[in-house]
Design an enzyme around this catalytic site. Structure first.
Site, mmCIF file in Angstrom:
data_model
loop_
_atom_site.group_PDB
_atom_site.id
_atom_site.type_symbol
_atom_site.label_atom_id
_atom_site.label_comp_id
_atom_site.label_asym_id
_atom_site.label_seq_id
_atom_site.Cartn_x
_atom_site.Cartn_y
_atom_site.Cartn_z
ATOM 1 N NE ARG A 1 -11.156 -4.080 0.639
ATOM 2 C CZ ARG A 1 -10.363 -4.581 -0.296
ATOM 3 N NH1 ARG A 1 -9.054 -4.026 -0.201
ATOM 4 N NH2 ARG A 1 -10.324 -5.507 -1.008
ATOM 5 C CB SER B 1 -4.592 -10.711 2.332
ATOM 6 O OG SER B 1 -2.980 -10.444 1.805
ATOM 7 C CG HIS C 1 -6.256 -6.385 3.566
ATOM 8 N ND1 HIS C 1 -6.302 -5.324 2.478
ATOM 9 C CD2 HIS C 1 -5.496 -7.465 3.061
ATOM 10 C CE1 HIS C 1 -5.474 -5.865 1.807
ATOM 11 N NE2 HIS C 1 -4.845 -6.938 1.769
#
Lengths: 211, 211
Positions: free
Chosen positions: A41, A16, A44
């Site tokens: 993040r 990812s 994400h």
């Protein structure tokens, strides 16, 4: 439609982040080294590349947050969802605790009496914690407004503010208020944010310190 | 910068939904009546109007989900954050319970042994619940892939699937797989979603039933 790709469970997150890096490159976005793991993040957790353009950091914010956690700072958040998402094990390994006072009965009662939000009262309760506190606000702009009030009135100095409430009423100006203070911050400018984003930011910092 | 607007605590959500309605109108987006409270709550939780274009509903999905809850269906989710966010009080008032098996020790162990994700094992565990189950998947596409496998192999029939995992690996095709089944669904097409979105969808349905 893309077919299902076989990826081992332990490899999914790595894959990812590779895709996120590729797409940032395509968009010609270069994130500052220190901020990169945090902003990535957040992308994400949201699949939203807008965050690459709107995340704001005070000077050395990520380093300051890391030092605070290493020294055992607590984390106070304004939603039980963020509390559920924050990696409390890593935090505890440095002596820190995560709190959310939103569901406390005394908070609800005081909020009713004073006609303010529970988030406002929660911040007052957090200010009584006798150690440095990192605030992780993922929902209530009123939490940021209360923190700003306590700071400017000289009543309390948060160690750090992660300011990522989401929404439509006072969210945008509340974030700007915090950026005018001297308190180190990570803030997502604009309407976007959320408990998931607050937890992602905390975890991006915590994962760098995992031992 | 907009100044801070004075809004009573009890009025903040109402004002937010008014702003969402105004902006949808500006964008000339008309949501189907039944889907409106759900899609609007997703926008409320994300401040992301993309959802107005990507949320997909099977026929009468919201009505079906409401009936299931009225009859006491359980909710199984794939993250503790979504579990924290779902209004468990309203659900319990109809006899339903919310579960998340992701942190269960037996789930972690089986996942390791079989080299699959904990979400995959969680879905198997959920399939053993002896009453109708609404699945609320906010994180793991592997949960949707496992559900699809159980459905097509005739081993299990979920009562309803809220499929809103977020991310970059297999998220897009996993959602499409569910939409090919006969199971009623609410799915957000594409990469976006999350635990917050899963909880928002559950709550949008639960709030319509509050008594």
């Amino acid at each position: 439609m893309n077919p299902i790709e076989f990826v081992l469970p332990g490899e999914i997150e790595k894959r990812s982040f590779e895709i996120i890096s590729e797409e940032l490159e395509k968009r010609q976005i270069v994130l500052p080294k220190e901020q990169e793991p945090v902003t990535k993040r957040v992308i994400h957790t949201s699949a939203d590349f807008d965050y690459a353009e709107t995340m704001c950091y005070s000077d050395h914010a990520v380093e300051i947050a890391k030092e605070l956690i290493l020294k055992g700072a607590d984390v106070v958040t304004d939603t039980n969802m963020a509390l559920a998402g924050i990696n409390k094990k890593i935090l505890a390994s440095f002596g820190g605790e995560a709190h959310c006072f939103m569901a406390d009965l005394d908070v609800a009662q005081l909020a009713r009496e004073r006609q303010v939000t529970r988030a406002t009262i929660s911040m007052e309760k957090a200010a009584a914690i006798e150690k440095p506190v990192i605030f992780a606000v993922g929902n209530a702009p009123t939490a940021l407004i209360e923190l700003h009030k306590m700071i400017t009135e000289g009543r309390y100095q948060p160690a750090f503010i992660i300011g990522v409430p989401v929404g439509f009423v006072n969210v945008v100006p509340a974030k700007e208020l915090i950026m005018e203070t001297e308190v180190p911050y990570i803030i997502n400018r604009g309407r976007k944010g959320g408990s998931n984003v607050a937890a992602a930011i905390c975890n991006a910092i915590l994962y760098q310190l995992r031992r």
